[in-house]
Scaffold this motif. Structure first.
Motif, PDB file in Angstrom:
ATOM      1  N   HIS A  47     -11.460   8.238  -1.179  1.00 28.63           N
ATOM      2  CA  HIS A  47     -11.635   6.920  -1.792  1.00 28.63           C
ATOM      3  C   HIS A  47     -12.292   5.914  -0.844  1.00 28.63           C
TER       4      HIS A  47
ATOM      5  N   TYR B 156      -5.933  -0.104  -1.198  1.00 30.14           N
ATOM      6  CA  TYR B 156      -5.980   0.208  -2.627  1.00 30.14           C
ATOM      7  C   TYR B 156      -5.769  -1.029  -3.501  1.00 30.14           C
TER       8      TYR B 156
ATOM      9  N   GLU C 181       0.813  -1.219   0.000  1.00 30.23           N
ATOM     10  CA  GLU C 181       0.000   0.000   0.000  1.00 30.23           C
ATOM     11  C   GLU C 181       0.844   1.266   0.000  1.00 30.23           C
ATOM     12  N   ALA C 182       1.966   1.262   0.717  1.00 27.28           N
ATOM     13  CA  ALA C 182       2.840   2.438   0.712  1.00 27.28           C
ATOM     14  C   ALA C 182       3.394   2.696  -0.683  1.00 27.28           C
TER      15      ALA C 182
ATOM     16  N   CYS D  87      -1.517   3.817 -12.038  1.00 29.03           N
ATOM     17  CA  CYS D  87      -1.138   4.728 -10.963  1.00 29.03           C
ATOM     18  C   CYS D  87       0.296   4.553 -10.504  1.00 29.03           C
ATOM     19  N   GLN D  88       0.878   3.392 -10.744  1.00 29.22           N
ATOM     20  CA  GLN D  88       2.252   3.121 -10.312  1.00 29.22           C
ATOM     21  C   GLN D  88       3.143   2.960 -11.535  1.00 29.22           C
TER      22      GLN D  88
ATOM     23  N   THR E  61      -5.528   2.121   4.531  1.00 31.86           N
ATOM     24  CA  THR E  61      -4.573   2.899   3.741  1.00 31.86           C
ATOM     25  C   THR E  61      -5.245   3.823   2.732  1.00 31.86           C
ATOM     26  N   VAL E  62      -6.559   3.790   2.660  1.00 35.08           N
ATOM     27  CA  VAL E  62      -7.295   4.542   1.642  1.00 35.08           C
ATOM     28  C   VAL E  62      -7.578   5.954   2.147  1.00 35.08           C
ATOM     29  N   ARG E  63      -7.289   6.931   1.308  1.00 36.63           N
ATOM     30  CA  ARG E  63      -7.546   8.322   1.669  1.00 36.63           C
ATOM     31  C   ARG E  63      -9.053   8.589   1.709  1.00 36.63           C
TER      32      ARG E  63
ATOM     33  N   ASP F  63       5.091   8.265   5.226  1.00 33.71           N
ATOM     34  CA  ASP F  63       3.792   7.632   5.013  1.00 33.71           C
ATOM     35  C   ASP F  63       3.674   6.346   5.829  1.00 33.71           C
TER      36      ASP F  63
ATOM     37  N   ARG G 211       0.636   4.290  -2.773  1.00 33.10           N
ATOM     38  CA  ARG G 211       0.443   5.687  -2.392  1.00 33.10           C
ATOM     39  C   ARG G 211       1.597   6.559  -2.873  1.00 33.10           C
TER      40      ARG G 211
END
Length: 268
Positions: free
Chosen positions: A215, A234, A167-168, A266-267, A210-212, A194, A171
């Protein structure tokens, strides 16, 4: 295997139950009978967690070291303990509380030099005030090893497991396969900060989220995650499901013998 926040919660719980009290120790299973006899009747002076390692410090410079591994579990309660059920490796009791340990990978007594040797072989723990993220980065920046593998290496960062690492990296917008030597100092510090944030929150609530806010299920109008690990994430264990941010299907692959999850959009 429990991640570091769980061990820090256990250290705090055991401190609350037993610190400053004379503790009786026994090994109903018998496998830790000699060690239990050595600490039985001693005062538990302090507890601490370092990564995934739990330490009880007793009077007389004896330290109980516990690593739960994949199958270890701890239960506790108030008053008189129940009859032992199953393979209880260690039972601790005081006048007010009891604790049972089952199935740990490690349950042993350590001398002060052995405790220091344990600390020396562990990396920076994001939940400890004495953590040195620069020492961790010094290992990372010189290594061609994928970031996910480096962050799971307990000699680099202590306490992080697959959920926090996966998850880190999401993010941070970095793929798990990114070589460590490609990570800049600025991006490393962002990942470290983080991890500190996520892991401290997990200690407080007892699960990994871990979700902001934007989201979360209520913000997106989606059903909450149903998983035995709990918490909103995520990409961890969401293979083939749509990314909460961009909608791309989350991917999964083996990396250094562990499952790895990431969003190919996203990554980068």
């Amino acid at each position: 295997m429990p991640e570091g926040h769980t061990i820090h919660r256990l250290a705090a719980r055991h401190r609350e139950l037993f610190a400053g009290d004379k503790v009786l120790a026994a090994s109903p299973q018998g496998r830790f009978a000699e060690g239990a006899a050595l600490i039985s009747g001693s005062v538990l002076e302090a507890t601490e967690a370092y990564g995934k390692h739990l330490l009880h410090h007793y009077a007389g410079e004896r330290t109980l070291h516990v690593h739960l591994g994949l199958y270890g579990k701890v239960t506790d309660g108030d008053g008189a303990p129940p009859e032992p059920v199953g393979q209880v490796r260690l039972r601790l009791t005081s006048d007010l509380h009891w604790l049972d340990l089952r199935g740990p990978t490690a349950c042993e007594l350590l001398t002060p030099p052995e405790v220091q040797a344990l600390r020396d072989r562990l990396g920076a723990d994001p939940l400890r005030a004495d953590a040195d993220p620069d020492a961790a980065y010094d290992r990372i920046r010189r290594s061609p090893t994928p970031l996910a593998a480096l962050l799971l290496d307990q000699s680099v960062v202590a306490g992080t497991g697959l959920i926090f690492v996966t998850e880190a990296l999401f993010r941070a917008g970095l793929r798990p396969t990114t070589p460590g030597r490609r990570l800049s100092a600025i991006r490393w510090r962002a990942i470290w900060d983080d991890l500190v944030l996520l892991m401290r929150q997990a200690v407080l609530v007892g699960r990994i989220d871990t979700v902001r806010d934007e989201h979360l299920p209520e913000a997106m109008g989606r059903p909450p995650r149903v998983d035995r690990h709990g918490g909103e994430v995520y990409v961890y264990r969401r293979a083939a499901l749509p990314c909460h941010v961009c909608g791309t299907a989350v991917r999964q692959a083996d990396l250094a013998g562990r499952n790895s999850y990431w969003c190919p959009t996203c990554q980068r």
